[in-house]
Design a protein around this motif. Sequence first.
Motif, PDB file in Angstrom:
ATOM      1  N   GLU A   1      -3.250   3.763  -2.712  1.00  0.00           N
ATOM      2  CA  GLU A   1      -3.472   2.676  -3.674  1.00  0.00           C
ATOM      3  C   GLU A   1      -2.855   1.417  -3.091  1.00  0.00           C
ATOM      4  O   GLU A   1      -1.857   1.476  -2.381  1.00  0.00           O
TER       5      GLU A   1
ATOM      6  N   CYS B   1       0.841  -1.192   0.000  1.00  0.00           N
ATOM      7  CA  CYS B   1       0.000   0.000   0.000  1.00  0.00           C
ATOM      8  C   CYS B   1       0.876   1.241   0.000  1.00  0.00           C
ATOM      9  O   CYS B   1       1.910   1.270   0.662  1.00  0.00           O
ATOM     10  N   SER B   2       0.473   2.231  -0.780  1.00  0.00           N
ATOM     11  CA  SER B   2       1.215   3.489  -0.853  1.00  0.00           C
ATOM     12  C   SER B   2       0.211   4.631  -0.921  1.00  0.00           C
ATOM     13  O   SER B   2      -0.820   4.517  -1.585  1.00  0.00           O
ATOM     14  N   CYS B   3       0.513   5.714  -0.201  1.00  0.00           N
ATOM     15  CA  CYS B   3      -0.416   6.850  -0.163  1.00  0.00           C
ATOM     16  C   CYS B   3       0.301   8.126  -0.561  1.00  0.00           C
ATOM     17  O   CYS B   3       1.503   8.261  -0.336  1.00  0.00           O
ATOM     18  N   TYR B   4      -0.430   9.037  -1.152  1.00  0.00           N
ATOM     19  CA  TYR B   4       0.142  10.354  -1.451  1.00  0.00           C
ATOM     20  C   TYR B   4      -0.873  11.453  -1.207  1.00  0.00           C
ATOM     21  O   TYR B   4      -2.086  11.239  -1.264  1.00  0.00           O
TER      22      TYR B   4
ATOM     23  N   GLU C   1       4.699  10.102   6.566  1.00  0.00           N
ATOM     24  CA  GLU C   1       5.391   9.635   5.354  1.00  0.00           C
ATOM     25  C   GLU C   1       4.576   9.889   4.085  1.00  0.00           C
ATOM     26  O   GLU C   1       5.000   9.530   2.982  1.00  0.00           O
ATOM     27  N   ILE C   2       3.390  10.480   4.273  1.00  0.00           N
ATOM     28  CA  ILE C   2       2.529  10.719   3.106  1.00  0.00           C
ATOM     29  C   ILE C   2       2.767  12.140   2.603  1.00  0.00           C
ATOM     30  O   ILE C   2       2.438  13.111   3.263  1.00  0.00           O
ATOM     31  N   THR C   3       3.396  12.221   1.449  1.00  0.00           N
ATOM     32  CA  THR C   3       3.751  13.525   0.888  1.00  0.00           C
ATOM     33  C   THR C   3       3.214  13.655  -0.531  1.00  0.00           C
ATOM     34  O   THR C   3       2.687  12.694  -1.093  1.00  0.00           O
TER      35      THR C   3
END
Lengths: 107, 271
Positions: free
Chosen positions: A42, A29-32, A104-106
Amino acid sequence: MKGKFLGFALGLALAVFMATYAFAHTPLCSCYDNGDGTITCEGGFSDGSSAAGVVMRAVDSSGKVIIEGKMNEDSEFTFKKPGDDYTVIFDAGPGHAVEVPGSEITE
Amino acid sequence: MKKLMFIVVGLAVLSLSIPAYAHFQMLYTPEIALEKGGTVDFKIVWTHPFADEHTMEMTTPKAFYVLSQRGEGKVKKTDLKGKLKPITWTGKANAARAYEASVKVRSMGDHVFCFVPGPYYDKHEEAWMQQITKTIVNVGGIPGNWAEPAGLETEIVPLDKPYALWTGNVFRGVVLSEGKPVPNCDIEVEYINHDILMDKNAFARSNYFEAPQDAFVTMTIKANANGEFSFGIPVAGWWGFAALGVGPEKEHKGEKFNADAVIWIKAVDMK
């Protein structure tokens, strides 16, 4: 002697089976930050399978759930940014959760 | 006198044969297995990556785009031709026109970058050349369309993830022309044998390795009857594969035309 060998073979088979199981479905999972006050995460699995329907949560520093929803059919989840101190959890069941700290969400 | 003539001719032939190292269309970016999305900087250079004895002048590119897919999601095509900027690339022997591009890649999954250069006229071979090139970038470890044909007129489709190779792994691929495997074709393999100075648009002067003999500079391997090839990767770094003359187009402006299919892989050491 025969028993020992059988035990070994069974153990080996089990080890191989467990290893396969553990690695075939690594959740990812990765967020922005979209830059408009919303966050998009996503997700998916290391074997390429879809994360549609996976439960998504955002919790505050005390662990309280502040946002809850599900990954859409594109394996994406967009939500309003809940301040700075939060953690996103992609929860695909026991042993299949990913935590993403808000820090960590940039963009 | 006859003997002398023979030696002179022999030497001339020998000296002509020396610069026959393989041409390679580089589509280089420092990292292709990315942890997170971000800006991916490409250097697109037409050169000889092992020996660096001559950098060739690129003509105006025909196409540059990316096909992105996360897991089983839809494949998304993004045109990147407008991102190409001409640069001057400096090699050991000379400098020549090349291109660069900065591309934002955000989504997890595979991003298959496809570059189609303009035709290049090779005076030595008296033929036109074009190397249709793929470099595959992955974000976050979710697979996508890495093993799918991009639909190029000729291409190498990988059978192993080109961004997830340890040193010593085998890399396999299938050579396609108009979507069909090309049996028994020749594939040239070269290693990028120098540091790439991204800020200076140049190769570093020093080599990582020395070849004991010419056959090691450009390694030529063969595809099998199904158009498949495999290559054991001896050291970490960038390896290019060029299937020669496999494109369907055979003539350009009344002269011979060779379209090659190129793919790049990056191997890393286990530490």
